[in-house]
Scaffold this active site. Structure first.
Site, short mmCIF file in Angstrom:
data_model
loop_
_atom_site.label_atom_id
_atom_site.label_comp_id
_atom_site.label_asym_id
_atom_site.label_seq_id
_atom_site.Cartn_x
_atom_site.Cartn_y
_atom_site.Cartn_z
N MET A 22 0.82 -1.22 0.00
CA MET A 22 0.00 0.00 0.00
C MET A 22 0.85 1.26 0.00
O MET A 22 0.66 2.14 0.85
CB MET A 22 -0.92 -0.02 1.23
CG MET A 22 -2.13 -0.89 1.05
SD MET A 22 -3.29 -0.15 -0.10
CE MET A 22 -4.41 -1.50 -0.37
N HIS A 139 4.31 5.38 2.09
CA HIS A 139 3.15 4.56 2.39
C HIS A 139 1.88 5.40 2.30
O HIS A 139 1.88 6.57 2.67
CB HIS A 139 3.27 3.94 3.78
CG HIS A 139 2.38 2.76 3.96
ND1 HIS A 139 1.07 2.88 4.34
CD2 HIS A 139 2.59 1.44 3.75
CE1 HIS A 139 0.52 1.67 4.38
NE2 HIS A 139 1.43 0.78 4.03
N HIS A 140 0.81 4.77 1.79
CA HIS A 140 -0.45 5.48 1.62
C HIS A 140 -1.03 5.92 2.96
O HIS A 140 -1.89 6.82 3.01
CB HIS A 140 -1.43 4.57 0.88
CG HIS A 140 -2.52 5.31 0.16
ND1 HIS A 140 -3.08 6.47 0.64
CD2 HIS A 140 -3.17 5.06 -1.00
CE1 HIS A 140 -4.03 6.89 -0.19
NE2 HIS A 140 -4.09 6.05 -1.20
N SER A 141 -0.57 5.33 4.06
CA SER A 141 -1.04 5.78 5.37
C SER A 141 -0.44 7.13 5.74
O SER A 141 -0.90 7.80 6.64
CB SER A 141 -0.73 4.75 6.45
OG SER A 141 0.67 4.55 6.53
#
Lengths: 466, 466
Positions: A22, A139-141
């Site tokens: 992700m 990271h997409h977070s």
């Protein structure tokens, strides 16, 4: 000081597994300045290692422990090791773009380790034409794809004489005020609090998709809306593996503008038509073209409707339109016209949607990786759409890093379960840069799409007389 | 045709996680032949891509499905893609061994994806001295480290004029009869059936460690035996992260032999003394040297005792000896003498052990990654030992690949939870090649150990008058 991880960010961490890393990334290509020595890339690398202070976003890592009462929190990495994050790589002979894309494909298939801050920056030398590449992975977070591209571009300068410039992870870049430190709230144009309260979400990630599905399911029933999910089955809508293929190239914006002008369509329509035609011809080669048109999810910006819209808040909201790509039509001009009509209808439908629907749509556009597996698990056998095509505006003027001219900037995105191909475009200076990210196994010979994009552009020019 | 996965192999798959990838690897360095063109590495790469038939070991992948009744099985990869497994890489300038080790460290920290056969071969160019490197990575569920090294060396030839030679994954290499296809049973010198019946193991991986622990716990009580677990706490015996650091170098066997002769010790004792002294000085630099000596687990070969030993079977068994490395002693000669005595006592203890104890020992030597976490969970607070040092005999004569001379061959091994450093040596022609694999975070500045190994060799020469 540990801070709680926002439910949306947490969702990206929880949705991640070996087959579905992700992270988002950007590939930037730079032309060395005339006064550069032979070790320009190494100097860039060593300067990066010498970064005095790392911006907080690039120092935090996810953790969960007894002291955080079992909750996921962001903690500052007390053992931060810049050498782990900033890397110097090289291409094998003959150092063509092909070798670069092969390396980027591999780098993009590797999951980021959770025990460290979730990013990497690779400085890549060895291109035969002398250019230096930078592949930056987040990271997409931490950030969404659009914000990642903006972040990477934000540290560049229009001044070719500037030197000793900070890279995105350098705290100086944040302090210069030119760059705001992104946060979960800044990055997604939709206010998360509004989203959460509109959907009655509990403050855990498990609750998000369920509530989202309830709202989306309402949308499914409204065939005329921008939420219509009538996409055919295609080779892209299958479970994916963990390895990636990335391909990228750029085309002159002037050529796209001429087509747009001659056909009275938008620049974005032309981008979608290039993609639609390329995907059609790609699928024909594989003998896998569905009878009905493929549907692309296309994130679009929405003008704020003020108090009329809960999602609007004070800024702009992001919605999504389902666009029929006309892959069932043989003529390029017909496809372009169909896309133009489909986009227009989708936008009109979006305008007429209730605030709740817009919020759901925004969530889908923002976090499709969370929503898609849920949709699949909720009895929608056919895919809600076949692929995602985003078009992100980039800087209009020529940008430099320590005197090196940025010649291209390509988004590297996230294929997902059931969504094996992603096309994201980024305009820059005189070009429209296309980044195609696919599952290496499910989207065979992905690089063929570049050939088809090129010939489709020519076909569109001829078809509309541009 | 799917075949069940052996419980030991399955154990390695189940024990694997992000922080503990379970693959072994070898790094080989080759000097290009005089007649090689400038594209030797690329030609090697392209020839590898053209491999007509892949050996079965390199085509199978683990899978579990309804059709296998939920059991883990090996299945042939119907979509085998050689480009995923064979890769062409390059080093950045200035192309020193340092850049090579940095790349190998990164490659070794990446988990192999389960959706494909569990191996990778990287052909690496860009060393300033013109050499070409090959890093070959195999999952431990396919082969153990020793077998991996043997497999890689088995395809080489003493004939510098041979060309068009198969690489280890080429079915031709297996068919040439020079190489036997390894299997779980061949690779471990201990017959698995004997091991299983001796320990009353159920045919699932969960059963193995539990039964092993029962037998090992008996050994713990016997202080005089080779199983004594009285190792001090050290910085190596902590939980590890997912990133790796690899360092390697070689020293002339003649120098080690001279020390062995002058001190009336074995060559293996000298290797251990080099490691002991290097680790001592490394820990002193970090202000982390324990008061009592570090203990190394050292796998040793055992002569078969025929029907006397259940583990012996018809061949040779592998046992392990716990060796005190003398890290508490300041004098190199004292350390060497202590190691010699410790090894001698350990071997004698091993000779006197019951068949069940030998079987347990063999299992520990073969699958420490399974046993160590279990020991830790079973109330043994102190580590059973501090590190693992293996010494694997390699080819005595100079080897060639398509005319390229093998100049060094270095094992890359598996750090584990509680065991952050592994040293594996491989003798080859005139050299003893050391491969040091550590957790990047828990074993800081691992490469310093190379400096210490070098100065320890000199110190030993001076101490024993060699």
């Amino acid at each position: 000081m540990p801070t709680p991880i926002d439910p949306t960010s947490l969702g990206f961490l929880l949705a991640e597994n070996r087959n579905q890393p992700m992270h988002v990334a950007g590939l930037q290509l730079f032309e060395k300045p005339a006064d550069a020595g032979p070790h320009f890339a190494r100097e860039l690398y060593e300067a990066a290692l010498d970064t005095e202070e790392i911006a907080p976003l690039f120092r935090k890592r996810p953790s969960r422990s007894i002291s955080s009462l079992g909750q996921w929190v962001w903690t500052d990495d007390a053992e931060f090791d810049i050498e782990h994050h900033v890397r110097h790589s090289a291409l094998p002979e003959p150092g063509r773009i092909r070798e670069l894309l092969e390396l980027v494909s591999r780098l993009h298939g590797q999951m980021l380790g959770r025990e460290r801050p979730l990013w990497e920056a690779h400085i890549i030398e060895g291109l035969a034409d002398g250019r230096v590449a930078m592949y930056t992975k987040l990271h997409h977070s931490l950030v969404d794809g659009i914000s990642a591209m903006k972040l990477m571009q934000s540290v560049l300068s229009t001044d070719p004489d500037r030197r000793n410039m900070p890279l995105p992870f350098d705290a100086r870049a944040v302090r210069s005020k030119k760059v705001r430190e992104p946060s979960a709230r800044d990055l997604t144009s939709v206010p998360m609090d509004t989203l959460r309260s509109a959907m009655g979400l509990a403050a855990d990630a498990g609750g998000l998709p369920a509530a989202l599905i309830r709202t989306l399911n309402k949308g499914v029933k409204n065939e005329a809306s921008a939420l219509s999910f009538y996409a055919p089955k295609s080779i892209f809508n299958v479970n994916i593996t963990g390895s990636r293929r990335f391909a990228s190239d750029g085309w002159a914006l002037d050529r796209l503008r001429a087509i747009s002008k001659a056909s009275r369509t938008t620049l974005n329509d032309v981008v979608l038509a290039m993609c639609g035609g390329a995907v059609r011809n790609y699928l024909i080669e594989l003998n896998s073209l569905p009878d009905t048109s493929l549907v692309s999810m296309v994130p679009v910006g929405l003008k704020s409707r003020g108090s009329d819209s809960e999602a609007g808040g004070g800024g702009n909201a992001v919605g999504s339109v389902m666009v029929k790509l006309g892959t069932d039509l043989a003529d390029p001009a017909d496809r372009l016209a169909a896309i133009h009509a489909s986009m227009k209808a989708g936008k009109a439908a979006l305008e007429s949607m209730t605030p709740n629907q817009i919020v759901a749509m925004s969530a889908l556009g923002m976090a499709p990786s969370l929503a898609i597996p849920m949709l699949r698990l909720n009895g929608v056998v056919r895919p809600p759409f076949n692929l995602i095509i985003s078009n992100v505006p980039g800087p209009r003027s020529t940008q430099f890093l320590n005197g090196a001219r940025l010649t291209g900037t390509y988004p590297v995105s996230i294929p997902m379960q059931g969504m094996a191909l992603n096309i994201t475009c980024n305009s820059y200076a005189e070009d429209m840069c296309f980044g195609l990210t696919g599952d290496r196994r499910r989207v065979p010979h992905l690089q063929r799409l570049l050939v088809h994009l090129d010939s489709e552009l020519t076909a569109l020019e001829q078809a509309v007389g541009a």
